[in-house]
Enzyme design. Structure first.
Site, short mmCIF file in Angstrom:
data_model
loop_
_atom_site.label_atom_id
_atom_site.label_comp_id
_atom_site.label_asym_id
_atom_site.label_seq_id
_atom_site.Cartn_x
_atom_site.Cartn_y
_atom_site.Cartn_z
N LYS A 297 0.74 -1.13 0.17
CA LYS A 297 -0.23 0.01 -0.03
C LYS A 297 1.01 1.31 0.10
CE LYS A 297 -2.83 2.29 3.46
NZ LYS A 297 -1.71 3.37 3.63
N LYS B 130 7.48 0.73 1.71
CA LYS B 130 8.09 -0.35 0.33
C LYS B 130 9.47 0.26 -0.02
CE LYS B 130 4.91 1.06 -2.38
NZ LYS B 130 3.99 1.74 -1.57
N LYS C 288 5.92 8.65 -8.63
CA LYS C 288 6.43 9.66 -7.77
C LYS C 288 8.15 9.49 -8.09
CE LYS C 288 5.46 9.09 -3.37
NZ LYS C 288 5.48 7.90 -3.64
N ASP D 174 -1.56 -1.12 -4.25
CA ASP D 174 -2.90 -0.99 -3.90
C ASP D 174 -3.77 -1.69 -4.74
OD1 ASP D 174 -1.60 1.64 -3.09
OD2 ASP D 174 -3.41 1.54 -1.96
N1 LIG Z 1 10.29 0.45 9.98
C1 LIG Z 1 10.24 1.98 9.77
N2 LIG Z 1 10.83 2.78 10.96
C2 LIG Z 1 10.52 4.05 10.91
N3 LIG Z 1 10.09 4.53 9.72
C3 LIG Z 1 9.68 4.00 8.75
C4 LIG Z 1 9.59 2.38 8.84
N4 LIG Z 1 9.41 2.10 7.54
C5 LIG Z 1 8.97 3.35 6.85
N5 LIG Z 1 9.15 4.33 7.43
C6 LIG Z 1 9.02 5.71 7.16
O1 LIG Z 1 7.75 5.99 6.59
C7 LIG Z 1 7.57 6.92 5.50
C8 LIG Z 1 7.01 6.07 4.23
O2 LIG Z 1 8.04 5.06 3.93
P1 LIG Z 1 8.33 4.92 2.14
O3 LIG Z 1 8.62 5.94 1.55
O4 LIG Z 1 9.35 3.76 2.16
O5 LIG Z 1 6.84 4.21 1.93
P2 LIG Z 1 6.34 3.63 0.51
O6 LIG Z 1 5.48 2.44 0.67
O7 LIG Z 1 7.46 3.49 -0.36
O8 LIG Z 1 5.56 4.94 0.19
P3 LIG Z 1 4.84 5.42 -1.19
O9 LIG Z 1 3.80 4.48 -1.50
O10 LIG Z 1 4.34 6.91 -0.99
O11 LIG Z 1 6.28 5.27 -2.38
C9 LIG Z 1 9.15 7.33 5.49
O12 LIG Z 1 9.17 8.51 5.66
C10 LIG Z 1 9.92 6.02 6.12
O13 LIG Z 1 11.06 6.58 6.72
MG LIG Z 2 7.73 4.50 -2.31
#
Ligand SMILES: Nc1ncnc2c1ncn2[C@@H]1O[C@H](COP(=O)(O)OP(=O)(O)OP(=O)(O)O)[C@@H](O)[C@H]1O
Ligand SMILES: [Mg+2]
Length: 291
Positions: free
Chosen positions: A13, A18, A44, A130
């Site tokens: 999600k 991720k 993005k 998603d």
């Molecule tokens: N285990 C963790 N501990 C602390 N912070 C975390 C952890 N995992 C993720 N985060 C934080 O959560 C936020 C979102 O993480 P990330 O960008 O990796 O998500 P994503 O799934 O790639 O998002 P998107 O769908 O927007 O690409 C970031 O600021 C990241 O530092």
């Molecule tokens: Mg991401």
């Protein structure tokens, strides 16, 4: 003789972690001596930021829009420890399918034989999952990825997205699609969160690959534009990512998950709602707390 390339796709999600998890896996695999390419499949285009000191790289789609012919070296950039970073990119907001970047980038790389030329051990796709539709399904549908992992917390929407991914894997598995390696449980700090994820993988006949705690070390590293593996290599959190990367590197047996139907999922969630209420009132104790 060229080495065996393993392609892995990591779904989840939006905002679930991720890119953070994928970048730390790439960093850990690279530190362990493997040649890795991280392939960001998010419009993005920020998947590889923490591998490159917080900077953005030109995307495959943007570069193709500027020129008709694109050379691989114009869209492949080296990051931490020599990891190859790629961002597929996306269409202008509001125009066309957001998954088009993946389709185009994968076609280009196949045509130019990039995966063979770069002599890689691992390509890791970071995919917004998603809904497993259009371009976002490419790594699964076309048998590109060998193993799929999903990042999920214990929050219902994250589990809902993971269950949707399972439906996609289930559907494409009849036609040589990728299979599921398991769930990377992220932000698991409370015992009840572990119980929820454990129960979800149980009912969907899959497994948890690793429990990753929510940690301020991740935040600190991200603010420095780095992965935790790079910024805090001796931290507990880096150890967790290294252990996760090792499990992924040694992973062989992926399976077809058994997703819950929408009613089943709602009932499952409602039962957990009741259990959490009883936990709060002290009527029952969490299974994870008893260990
Ligand atoms: N285990 C963790 N501990 C602390 N912070 C975390 C952890 N995992 C993720 N985060 C934080 O959560 C936020 C979102 O993480 P990330 O960008 O990796 O998500 P994503 O799934 O790639 O998002 P998107 O769908 O927007 O690409 C970031 O600021 C990241 O530092
Ligand atoms: Mg991401």
């Amino acid at each position: 003789m060229s080495k065996k390339l393993t392609q892995i796709a990591i779904y989840g999600k939006g905002g679930i972690g991720k890119s953070t998890t994928t970048s730390n896996i790439s960093a850990a695999l690279s530190v362990a001596g493997y040649k890795v390419m991280q392939f960001g499949c998010d419009p993005k285009s920020d998947s590889t930021n923490t591998l490159r000191g917080g900077t953005y790289i030109p995307t495959v789609l943007d570069t193709l829009r500027e020129k008709n012919v694109v050379k691989p070296e114009e869209v492949i950039f080296e990051g931490f420890n020599g990891i190859y970073c790629v961002e597929a990119g996306g269409p202008s907001p509001g125009v066309g399918c957001a998954g088009r970047g993946i389709i185009t980038a994968v076609q280009l790389f196949k045509q130019k034989k990039v995966f063979e030329e770069y002599d890689l051990d691992y390509v890791i796709y970071d995919v917004l999952g998603d809904v497993v539709c259009g371009g976002f399904a490419v790594p699964i549908r076309e048998g590109i990825a060998e193993h799929v992992f999903t990042v999920s917390s214990a929050d219902f929407m994250a589990i809902f997205a993971a269950n949707n991914l399972f439906k996609g894997i289930h559907k494409y598995s009849n036609n040589g699609g990728a299979l599921l390696g398991g769930v990377i449980a992220n932000s698991i700090n409370e015992p009840y969160a572990k119980d929820i994820i454990d129960d979800f993988v149980d009912v969907t006949k899959t497994q948890v690959v690793e429990y990753v705690p929510r940690s301020v070390t991740v935040t600190q590293s991200e603010l420095q534009g780095k992965t935790t593996v790079e910024a805090a290599p001796d931290s507990k959190q880096a150890q967790v990512y290294k252990q996760l990367a090792e499990k992924i590197a040694n992973h062989t047996e992926s399976k077809v998950p058994e997703p819950l139907g929408i009613e089943e999922l709602r009932n499952w969630a409602a039962r957990w709602g009741e259990t959490l209420l009883s936990l709060q009132s002290g009527e029952v104790r969490s299974a994870a707390e008893k260990i």
